[in-house]
Design an enzyme around this catalytic site. Structure first.
Site, mmCIF file in Angstrom:
data_model
loop_
_atom_site.group_PDB
_atom_site.id
_atom_site.type_symbol
_atom_site.label_atom_id
_atom_site.label_comp_id
_atom_site.label_asym_id
_atom_site.label_seq_id
_atom_site.Cartn_x
_atom_site.Cartn_y
_atom_site.Cartn_z
ATOM 1 N N ARG A 162 0.856 -1.185 0.000
ATOM 2 C CA ARG A 162 0.000 0.000 0.000
ATOM 3 C C ARG A 162 0.893 1.237 0.000
ATOM 4 O O ARG A 162 1.895 1.289 0.717
ATOM 5 C CB ARG A 162 -0.926 0.025 1.229
ATOM 6 C CG ARG A 162 -2.102 -0.934 1.150
ATOM 7 C CD ARG A 162 -3.121 -0.518 0.067
ATOM 8 N NE ARG A 162 -4.270 -1.408 -0.014
ATOM 9 C CZ ARG A 162 -4.366 -2.444 -0.848
ATOM 10 N NH1 ARG A 162 -3.389 -2.738 -1.671
ATOM 11 N NH2 ARG A 162 -5.470 -3.179 -0.872
ATOM 12 N N HIS A 216 -0.537 -0.196 -9.858
ATOM 13 C CA HIS A 216 -1.307 -1.149 -9.038
ATOM 14 C C HIS A 216 -1.816 -2.325 -9.871
ATOM 15 O O HIS A 216 -3.025 -2.560 -9.957
ATOM 16 C CB HIS A 216 -2.469 -0.427 -8.334
ATOM 17 C CG HIS A 216 -2.860 -1.111 -7.047
ATOM 18 N ND1 HIS A 216 -3.137 -0.419 -5.888
ATOM 19 C CD2 HIS A 216 -3.014 -2.419 -6.732
ATOM 20 C CE1 HIS A 216 -3.446 -1.278 -4.939
ATOM 21 N NE2 HIS A 216 -3.383 -2.499 -5.433
ATOM 22 N N GLN A 217 -0.885 -3.037 -10.467
ATOM 23 C CA GLN A 217 -1.278 -4.155 -11.326
ATOM 24 C C GLN A 217 -0.738 -5.507 -10.845
ATOM 25 O O GLN A 217 -0.882 -6.513 -11.541
ATOM 26 C CB GLN A 217 -0.806 -3.913 -12.765
ATOM 27 C CG GLN A 217 0.705 -4.020 -12.957
ATOM 28 C CD GLN A 217 1.131 -3.944 -14.416
ATOM 29 O OE1 GLN A 217 1.306 -2.864 -14.938
ATOM 30 N NE2 GLN A 217 1.286 -5.089 -15.071
ATOM 31 N N GLU A 229 -2.485 7.459 -4.951
ATOM 32 C CA GLU A 229 -2.837 6.798 -6.212
ATOM 33 C C GLU A 229 -4.315 6.908 -6.571
ATOM 34 O O GLU A 229 -4.689 6.790 -7.734
ATOM 35 C CB GLU A 229 -2.431 5.322 -6.174
ATOM 36 C CG GLU A 229 -3.245 4.474 -5.205
ATOM 37 C CD GLU A 229 -2.873 2.993 -5.272
ATOM 38 O OE1 GLU A 229 -1.686 2.684 -5.179
ATOM 39 O OE2 GLU A 229 -3.796 2.163 -5.422
ATOM 40 N N ASP A 282 4.479 -0.395 -7.022
ATOM 41 C CA ASP A 282 3.234 -0.706 -7.717
ATOM 42 C C ASP A 282 2.077 0.059 -7.083
ATOM 43 O O ASP A 282 0.951 -0.002 -7.550
ATOM 44 C CB ASP A 282 2.955 -2.221 -7.664
ATOM 45 C CG ASP A 282 1.745 -2.617 -8.499
ATOM 46 O OD1 ASP A 282 1.687 -2.190 -9.672
ATOM 47 O OD2 ASP A 282 0.869 -3.329 -7.988
#
Ligand code: NAD
Length: 337
Positions: free
Chosen positions: A235, A296-297, A264, A259
């Site tokens: 996170r 965020h994948q 975000e 990521d």
């Protein structure tokens, strides 16, 4: 059950619809993110199905409860975006998908680490321009380096195991509970401060809680080893971005692979390629040659999306039938962690 699926992308539509053949819920896919302004879209639904950047604070939950929503189904493991105490007061059950595919995230973490460390993303950009020069692409072996894994739950344990057995790193770990299987493999548990001081690579896999917020901050960066590499697929707010940028500018931080990002919610999952991005910290982060960011994948594999759809729809069926909710998240359990 009538379900409003917020932040719905094409892949949510595909995997939820395929799995729903076996469950028969009435799914309505909505593109907007769930927040105070979009709550009216959930009118007439018994359940909302949401993702990591939907905002379920006390205000949103109160509005949802007023409209008759009785269940929030998270299509993810983390639940830091939900005010669980407010949900409990309002009689809204919150369910999540605790373990859809830890392999998806662990494998992506290692991919990010290797790409950043061996500069694979930069090499690919050069080769596409017919530039085959190798200057500036020197990396370091993972073998023999000290890697610190913060949080050795489902994902962190897989990363620790791969770093230890696959790459031959010395692996340090920090967690509020130890995993004896990892210890048997030679992973050494130390306290978080020692891990941050000794590790050449730090990878974050603990949840975001008030206690872990800005776990990587200016003081931790000051105490870290020169050239430390930091990977975060957990996170964004585990890292104080401004402090990270200072560490990169000073040359103290040698590489960063992310990521996830603190702010975000205003950026990720959308095509903003024609927009003027207002987040100066994020834009500064992208200017460093030793920073690699993805949107965020880490979860995005076929296996994970199928498992997310299956578990989410099963939880909704259980709620509808009045069965116990295996994947319910309760405020009391979280406080006790
Ligand atoms: P998990 O619950 O299995 O493991 C989390 C671990 O962190 C546990 O062992 C727990 O004891 C430990 N922990 C809790 N508080 C801690 C603290 N203060 N210090 C150190 N360790 C602490 O969770 P998981 O399935 O391994 O997921 C880890 C995180 O990855 C999730 O919280 C989620 O935020 C994130 N995640 C990201 C993606 C992505 O696509 N990027 C996908 C899934 C999960």
């Amino acid at each position: 059950m009538r379900v409003a699926v917020f932040s719905a992308k094409a892949y949510d539509h595909r995997f939820l619809t395929e799995a729903n053949d076996r469950f028969g819920h009435e799914l309505t896919f909505l593109e907007p993110r769930l927040e105070a302004a979009t709550v009216p879209l959930a009118r007439g639904f018994e359940a909302v199905c949401v993702f990591v950047n939907d905002r379920l604070d006390a205000q949103v939950l109160a509005l949802l409860a007023g409209q008759g929503v009785r269940i929030v189904a998270l299509r993810c493991a983390g639940y830091n975006n939900v005010d669980l105490a407010a949900a409990e007061r309002l009689g809204i059950a919150v369910v999540r998908v605790p373990a859809y595919s830890p392999h998806a995230v662990a494998e992506f973490t290692l991919g990010l680490l290797l790409s950043m460390d061996r500069k694979i993303h930069r090499a690919w950009a050069r080769v596409r321009e017919n530039n085959f020069a190798l200057d500036g692409l020197i990396g370091r072996n993972l073998h023999g380096r000290t890697a610190g894994v913060v949080g050795t739950g489902r994902i962190g344990a897989l990363v620790a195991r791969a770093l230890k057995l696959g790459f031959g790193c010395e692996v340090l770990a920090a967690d509020i509970r130890r995993d004896p299987e990892l210890e048997a493999l030679g992973v050494t548990y130390v306290d978080r401060a020692e891990l941050l001081e000794r590790s050449q690579i730090i990878t974050l896999h603990c949840p975001l809680t008030p206690e872990t917020r800005h776990l990587i901050d200016a003081s931790m960066i000051a105490r870290a080893r020169p050239g430390v590499m930091i990977v975060n697929t957990s996170r964004g707010a585990l890292i104080d971005t401004a402090a990270l940028i200072d560490g990169l500018k000073a040359g103290k931080v040698g590489g960063v692979a992310l990521d996830v990002y603190e702010q975000e919610a205003d950026l990720f999952f959308e095509d903003l390629s024609s927009e003027i991005i207002q987040d100066d910290l994020f834009q500064r982060l992208l200017t460093f040659p030793n920073v690699l960011v993805t949107g965020h994948q880490a979860f995005l594999t076929e296996e994970a999306l199928s498992a997310i759809a299956e578990t989410t729809l099963q939880s909704l069926s259980d709620a509808q039938a009045g069965r116990p909710l295996d994947n319910r998240v309760e405020a009391a359990a979280v406080t006790a962690r």
